[in-house]
Design a protein around this motif. Structure first.
Motif, PDB file in Angstrom:
ATOM      1  N   LEU A 297       0.843  -1.194   0.000  1.00  0.00           N
ATOM      2  CA  LEU A 297       0.000   0.000   0.000  1.00  0.00           C
ATOM      3  C   LEU A 297       0.880   1.247   0.000  1.00  0.00           C
ATOM      4  O   LEU A 297       2.005   1.220   0.490  1.00  0.00           O
ATOM      5  CB  LEU A 297      -0.912   0.001   1.226  1.00  0.00           C
ATOM      6  N   PHE A 298       0.337   2.336  -0.538  1.00  0.00           N
ATOM      7  CA  PHE A 298       1.095   3.579  -0.631  1.00  0.00           C
ATOM      8  C   PHE A 298       0.294   4.724  -0.022  1.00  0.00           C
ATOM      9  O   PHE A 298      -0.933   4.715  -0.015  1.00  0.00           O
ATOM     10  CB  PHE A 298       1.405   3.904  -2.096  1.00  0.00           C
ATOM     11  N   HIS A 299       1.001   5.729   0.475  1.00  0.00           N
ATOM     12  CA  HIS A 299       0.318   6.915   0.996  1.00  0.00           C
ATOM     13  C   HIS A 299      -0.499   7.559  -0.131  1.00  0.00           C
ATOM     14  O   HIS A 299       0.039   7.868  -1.194  1.00  0.00           O
ATOM     15  CB  HIS A 299       1.329   7.934   1.527  1.00  0.00           C
ATOM     16  N   PRO A 300      -1.807   7.772   0.082  1.00  0.00           N
ATOM     17  CA  PRO A 300      -2.638   8.398  -0.954  1.00  0.00           C
ATOM     18  C   PRO A 300      -2.471   9.912  -0.922  1.00  0.00           C
ATOM     19  O   PRO A 300      -3.326  10.650  -0.412  1.00  0.00           O
ATOM     20  CB  PRO A 300      -4.058   7.974  -0.550  1.00  0.00           C
ATOM     21  N   THR A 301      -1.369  10.395  -1.458  1.00  0.00           N
ATOM     22  CA  THR A 301      -1.078  11.830  -1.364  1.00  0.00           C
ATOM     23  C   THR A 301      -2.139  12.668  -2.072  1.00  0.00           C
ATOM     24  O   THR A 301      -2.367  13.823  -1.707  1.00  0.00           O
ATOM     25  CB  THR A 301       0.310  12.134  -1.948  1.00  0.00           C
ATOM     26  N   PHE A 302      -2.794  12.082  -3.079  1.00  0.00           N
ATOM     27  CA  PHE A 302      -3.875  12.811  -3.748  1.00  0.00           C
ATOM     28  C   PHE A 302      -4.991  13.112  -2.743  1.00  0.00           C
ATOM     29  O   PHE A 302      -5.585  14.191  -2.748  1.00  0.00           O
ATOM     30  CB  PHE A 302      -4.423  12.000  -4.930  1.00  0.00           C
ATOM     31  N   LEU A 303      -5.276  12.154  -1.850  1.00  0.00           N
ATOM     32  CA  LEU A 303      -6.334  12.318  -0.860  1.00  0.00           C
ATOM     33  C   LEU A 303      -5.913  13.309   0.217  1.00  0.00           C
ATOM     34  O   LEU A 303      -6.726  14.137   0.666  1.00  0.00           O
ATOM     35  CB  LEU A 303      -6.671  10.972  -0.226  1.00  0.00           C
ATOM     36  N   TYR A 304      -4.664  13.242   0.629  1.00  0.00           N
ATOM     37  CA  TYR A 304      -4.168  14.191   1.627  1.00  0.00           C
ATOM     38  C   TYR A 304      -4.324  15.626   1.125  1.00  0.00           C
ATOM     39  O   TYR A 304      -4.764  16.515   1.862  1.00  0.00           O
ATOM     40  CB  TYR A 304      -2.696  13.928   1.936  1.00  0.00           C
ATOM     41  N   GLU A 305      -3.943  15.835  -0.141  1.00  0.00           N
ATOM     42  CA  GLU A 305      -4.033  17.194  -0.673  1.00  0.00           C
ATOM     43  C   GLU A 305      -5.483  17.619  -0.875  1.00  0.00           C
ATOM     44  O   GLU A 305      -5.834  18.783  -0.672  1.00  0.00           O
ATOM     45  CB  GLU A 305      -3.258  17.311  -1.985  1.00  0.00           C
ATOM     46  N   MET A 306      -6.344  16.692  -1.267  1.00  0.00           N
ATOM     47  CA  MET A 306      -7.762  17.020  -1.400  1.00  0.00           C
ATOM     48  C   MET A 306      -8.327  17.526  -0.078  1.00  0.00           C
ATOM     49  O   MET A 306      -8.981  18.579  -0.019  1.00  0.00           O
ATOM     50  CB  MET A 306      -8.551  15.788  -1.847  1.00  0.00           C
TER      51      MET A 306
END
Length: 304
Positions: A188-197
């Protein structure tokens, strides 16, 4: 070990509509622009402006922003487009990802400034009116990265980690760890797209709230400066989680340095605005006067 909870990745990043290929990345950009223009219009009308003024400014600023966003990406990752392993034509395939927000803001702002200067619209009011809408648009645009399976972060064991896949047309369908080696199945990877959203949506709400509470105290342009500070503060820590290729300077990704520098500039701008800026009400009165003049001119032309 079986992972019980994770965020799945879409299996497609595009679909066919008759003879046309529709890229979801492009749709998220378009949706973000529409929502931003709607929010801008509502706020601009409260200052005394009209939708036509917003539309005309948008038709100038958006193309400038897209060109600037692509140019920033090309300049910061030239090996993708030039040299023995580059593909020059890829510059024009923006649906494959690669739009730098810094270039978008700079060139989009320059385009908007030029039009506002031509039409005598108060640019500081325009900047404040669009500030929360920009954050919401950027949040929506990050969904395009999710569909493309790109710009994710380091491996994680957190239950909201992003699970990639090897199906469909998604760009990031092959799993790779931060060191370039193939990751174990199920990584699994950090969902950076979600963090920024989430960060951007919180920032948009805060700017709207601050603007409502301090409308008679902060000078015009202050909310845009706060937007710059909020976004760059979040982008700094989120960028440090990302594992996609990026040039580094003194051990930090280029975009981290850009975020830090722009954050400092935002702080300086906020301070200067408070000292020498014009009040929001004064510029709102000016905008109302310009709007009335435009309406009078339109009525005269219709009766001519």
């Amino acid at each position: 070990m079986t992972t019980l909870a994770y965020i799945p990745s879409p299996t497609i990043s595009q679909f066919e509509l008759g003879p046309f290929t529709i890229h979801i990345y492009a749709l998220t950009m378009l949706l973000g622009i529409v929502v931003c223009v709607w929010m801008l219009t509502v706020r601009w009308q409260r200052y005394g402006g009209t939708f036509d003024q917003v539309l005309d400014t948008t038709l100038v600023a958006v193309p400038c922003g897209i060109v600037g966003a692509r140019l920033y990406h090309v300049v910061t990752t030239p090996e993708r487009f030039f040299g023995p392993n580059g593909d020059f034509v890829e510059i024009f395939r923006i649906w494959n990802g690669g739009l730098g927000i810094w270039g978008a803001i700079l060139c989009g702002a320059l385009g908007a400034w030029a039009w506002c200067h031509h039409k005598r619209y108060p640019m500081a009011l325009m900047a404040d009116a669009i500030a929360p809408g920009l954050l919401v648009a950027q949040a929506i645009g990050r969904l395009g990265n999710w569909f493309n399976q790109e710009l994710y972060g380091k491996p994680t064991t957190l239950p909201w980690g992003l699970k990639l896949n090897n199906q469909g047309t998604a760009i990031g369908s092959s799993e790779q760890c931060y060191d370039g080696a193939t990751c174990p199945t199920g990584t699994l990877f950090h969902p950076t797209f979600l963090y920024e959203m989430i960060w951007n949506l919180i920032g948009a709400a805060l700017i709207i709230w601050i603007g409502h509470k301090t409308i008679n105290r902060l000078k015009a342009g202050s909310l845009f400066a706060l937007y710059v500070m909020w976004y760059t503060a979040g982008r700094t820590w989120i960028e440090m989680l990302r594992i996609d290729f990026s040039h580094q300077i003194l051990g930090l990704r280029v975009n981290v340095w850009v975020s830090i520098i722009v954050f400092i500039l935002g702080v300086v701008a906020f301070i200067i605005i408070q000292r020498v800026g014009t009040s929001t009400q004064v510029l709102a009165n000016k905008l109302e006067s310009i709007t009335m003049q435009e309406r009078d001119q339109q009525e005269e032309s219709q009766h001519a």
